[in-house]
Design an enzyme around this catalytic site. Structure first.
Site, PDB file in Angstrom:
ATOM      1  N   ASP A 187       2.434   3.172  -1.645  1.00  0.00           N
ATOM      2  CA  ASP A 187       1.690   2.162  -1.397  1.00  0.00           C
ATOM      3  C   ASP A 187       0.124   2.105  -1.868  1.00  0.00           C
ATOM      4  O   ASP A 187      -0.730   2.134  -1.173  1.00  0.00           O
ATOM      5  CB  ASP A 187       1.656   1.580  -0.047  1.00  0.00           C
ATOM      6  CG  ASP A 187       1.043   0.231   0.187  1.00  0.00           C
ATOM      7  OD1 ASP A 187       1.259  -0.674  -0.645  1.00  0.00           O
ATOM      8  OD2 ASP A 187       0.644  -0.442   1.296  1.00  0.00           O
ATOM      9  N   ALA A 216      -7.845  -3.995   9.393  1.00  0.00           N
ATOM     10  CA  ALA A 216      -6.700  -4.378  10.376  1.00  0.00           C
ATOM     11  C   ALA A 216      -5.540  -4.445   9.498  1.00  0.00           C
ATOM     12  O   ALA A 216      -5.772  -5.129   8.568  1.00  0.00           O
ATOM     13  CB  ALA A 216      -7.004  -5.470  11.337  1.00  0.00           C
TER      14      ALA A 216
END
Length: 608
Positions: free
Chosen positions: A339, A183
């Protein structure tokens, strides 16, 4: 540069930066107009392009939406106000610089951003790589902001899947995990098996209503930014709204999962012939703005370095693959992963490196890539004045800035970081020293380069975790040397000449160092093929009178023939030149060379 982006960029340059109606709203648009003008790179063409007008329209689209803006603004002011009051109390008590107190406030800031939700978590991640905005101790704490956040109800995720797929989940997947595998702040991931092919896939599903919440927050951010503009203009030499526009543009791109699918396809094309890098395939027919279906990567996450070290993989080679693939993204393709934290990078059993999560992707223009290579060349040449000039070209300094005071500071940073040699270099130490520099001079780090810095720092951190004696430049220098020597790009050839000639003198030792480094830098294990380089150099020398003169001077400098140096160079490149290929290339280029030489001769005759 990607074909679809080239089309997008060509279209974007033909439209006015700001419409007449938009200009009527005054300062609200001025920062974004500046961003459009100074961009120097192509934006990723998502479904809904960021603009201040879009943010304002979406945030205030109805009286109820306006009321939610007011309530959200009050919540932000309350929670951030508590943090600011804590800082003021520390300052009043004289404890603001105590190590324990600074650590406590940094933790408080991280916790406050987490509670305030996705927009603030993303903002914290951005601030963690912005030394021009945040001091280093706070940056270190914000670096711990991870996307490992509580998941939302699975029933809602499955409803979003069916809405985006346009059919029941069971028709698309023969099985799917009941709970999310991971998540994040913007969504969560499930593991599934495709019914039509039997292949395992990762299904990424966006959080419900996260888009409107982020647009509302961006509107509030931008409205509040006006109040700190005077400070920002003095401190950074730019409008604070400009920084918010850069942030908002990247955030909206991350919200569009169809854009992420296109990013994956572009990365796949770039690395299609690279045997050391794995880019997952994607199913565009099953993707929507809020759902992404891509290949499931079965490997070892870099969050588990112990498992990588005990897996039997060649850790040194894996590290080399990672560093070279990162440099290729920056300096060859211009399209790079923004990222690459340990959770987004896998070590595969066959030694390849695999990337996932392509929502945060940035692109550098050809001129940006060339300037970055210029900066590397100037660093190798220890030409610090030109390094400072590169800061203006890259957008770190405003045009017209007096760079003379910055030159000694750059020289000290670079010489201190290199220490006794390449093995002493640590990219984090350079960044730490640079952090001090940005607080002394009006340096602003554009968002795309903040991503570059974060990417390099993160990758170096992963490498040091896997191999504590890792040295970044021992991998980076050979790659850059190999590119300078073998790339067919005329701009890179020009930079090669810059490296080899200094103050009109040929630098034999530099050429030997370049060849030695380049021979170490073969990422695919292949030899160093210099046939194209030699053929290109011969064409330049035959056609360019200035270059011929420089070469003759190089061979006869200091009133002697440099036969020993030539012999050493010849020995080093032995086996790196294919004679048949060189002869074929030379014969093919002979008419063009003859024509160019004849034109040069006629110009000199006419000039005399």
């Amino acid at each position: 540069m990607r074909a679809r982006l080239a089309t997008h960029c060509a279209a974007s340059t033909s439209r006015p930066v700001v419409s007449a109606a938009a200009l009527a709203t005054g300062e609200w648009n001025q920062a974004y107009a500046q961003l459009e003008m100074e961009r120097g790179f192509c934006s990723l063409g998502g479904a809904e392009k960021y603009s201040p007008q879009l943010v304002q329209r979406k945030a205030l689209e109805s009286p109820a939406a306006a009321a939610r803006v007011v309530l959200r603004g009050a919540e932000m002011l309350w929670r951030l106000g508590v943090f600011v009051c804590s800082l003021l109390a520390d300052n009043a008590s004289g404890r603001s610089e105590e190590v324990d107190r600074v650590r406590l406030r940094a933790q408080q800031l991280r916790e406050t951003l987490t509670v305030l939700g996705p927009s603030f978590v993303k903002a914290g991640q951005v601030l963690a790589s912005r030394p021009d905005i945040v001091r280093e101790d706070y940056m270190n704490e914000l670096c711990t902001l991870q996307d490992d956040v509580p998941s939302y109800p699975d029933a809602e995720a499955f409803q979003i899947m069916e809405a985006e797929l346009g059919r029941p989940i069971a028709e698309v997947f023969s099985s799917i995990s009941e709970r999310p595998i991971a998540a994040a702040s913007l969504g969560q991931v499930y593991k599934a098996v495709l019914r039509d092919t039997g292949e395992e896939v990762a299904v990424k599903v966006q959080r419900p209503n996260v888009g409107p919440v982020i647009l509302r927050d961006l509107f509030i951010f931008r409205s509040m930014a006006r109040f700190v503009n005077p400070i920002c203009k003095v401190r950074l030499g730019c409008n604070s709204e400009l920084i918010l526009d850069e942030f908002g543009e990247k955030l909206l791109e991350e919200l569009d999962y169809q854009q992420e699918a296109r990013n994956i396809q572009d990365f796949g094309r770039n690395f299609a012939n690279d045997a050391t890098v794995k880019i997952p395939w994607v199913r565009p027919d099953l993707c929507g703005p809020r759902v992404l279906v891509m290949e499931w990567i079965d490997g070892i996450r870099c969050t588990n370095p112990a498992a990588i070290r005990t897996s039997g993989l060649d850790v040194s080679q894996f590290i080399r693959c990672g560093v070279v693939s990162g440099l290729r993204q920056l300096l060859e393709y211009g399209l790079f992963h923004g990222d690459p934290h340990p959770g987004n990078i896998f070590a595969l059993r066959d030694g390849r490196i695999a990337y996932v999560d392509f929502g945060n992707v940035a692109e550098l223009s050809q001129s940006n890539k060339q300037t970055l290579i210029d900066a590397v060349v100037h660093a190798v040449n220890e030409d610090y004045y030109e390094m400072a000039s590169d800061f203006i070209k890259l957008g770190f300094l405003a045009p017209g800035t007096d760079i003379r005071p910055i030159v000694p500071a750059l020289e000290k940073i670079w010489s201190d970081s290199l220490g006794k040699g390449v093995a002493d270099f640590n990219f984090r130490s350079v960044t730490s020293k640079f952090n001090e520099l940005v607080f002394q001079y009006p340096i602003r780090i554009p968002e795309r380069y903040a991503l570059v810095i974060r990417s390099l720092l993160t990758q170096e951190g992963i490498c040091l975790t896997l191999q504590p004696d890792f040295h970044f430049l021992e991998v980076a220098y050979p790659y850059v040397a190999r590119r300078l020597l073998t790339d067919e790009d005329p701009a890179l050839r020009e930079r090669l000449f810059q490296v080899l000639f200094q103050d009109g003198k040929f630098q034999w030792k530099r050429l030997e160092n370049l060849l030695s480094l380049a021979q170490q830098g073969g990422s695919g294990g292949g030899g160093l093929d210099l046939s194209d380089t030699v053929a290109s150099g011969a064409r330049v020398v035959l056609a360019d009178n200035r270059m011929r003169t420089q070469l003759l001077m190089a061979l006869t400098e200091d009133n002697r023939l440099h036969i020993d140096e030539v012999a050493r160079i010849a020995s080093m490149v032995q086996g790196g030149i294919d004679p048949q290929r060189l002869l074929a290339d030379s014969l093919a280029a002979l008419p063009a060379i003859s024509r160019q030489a004849l034109m040069g001769w006629s110009e000199r005759v006419l000039a005399s």
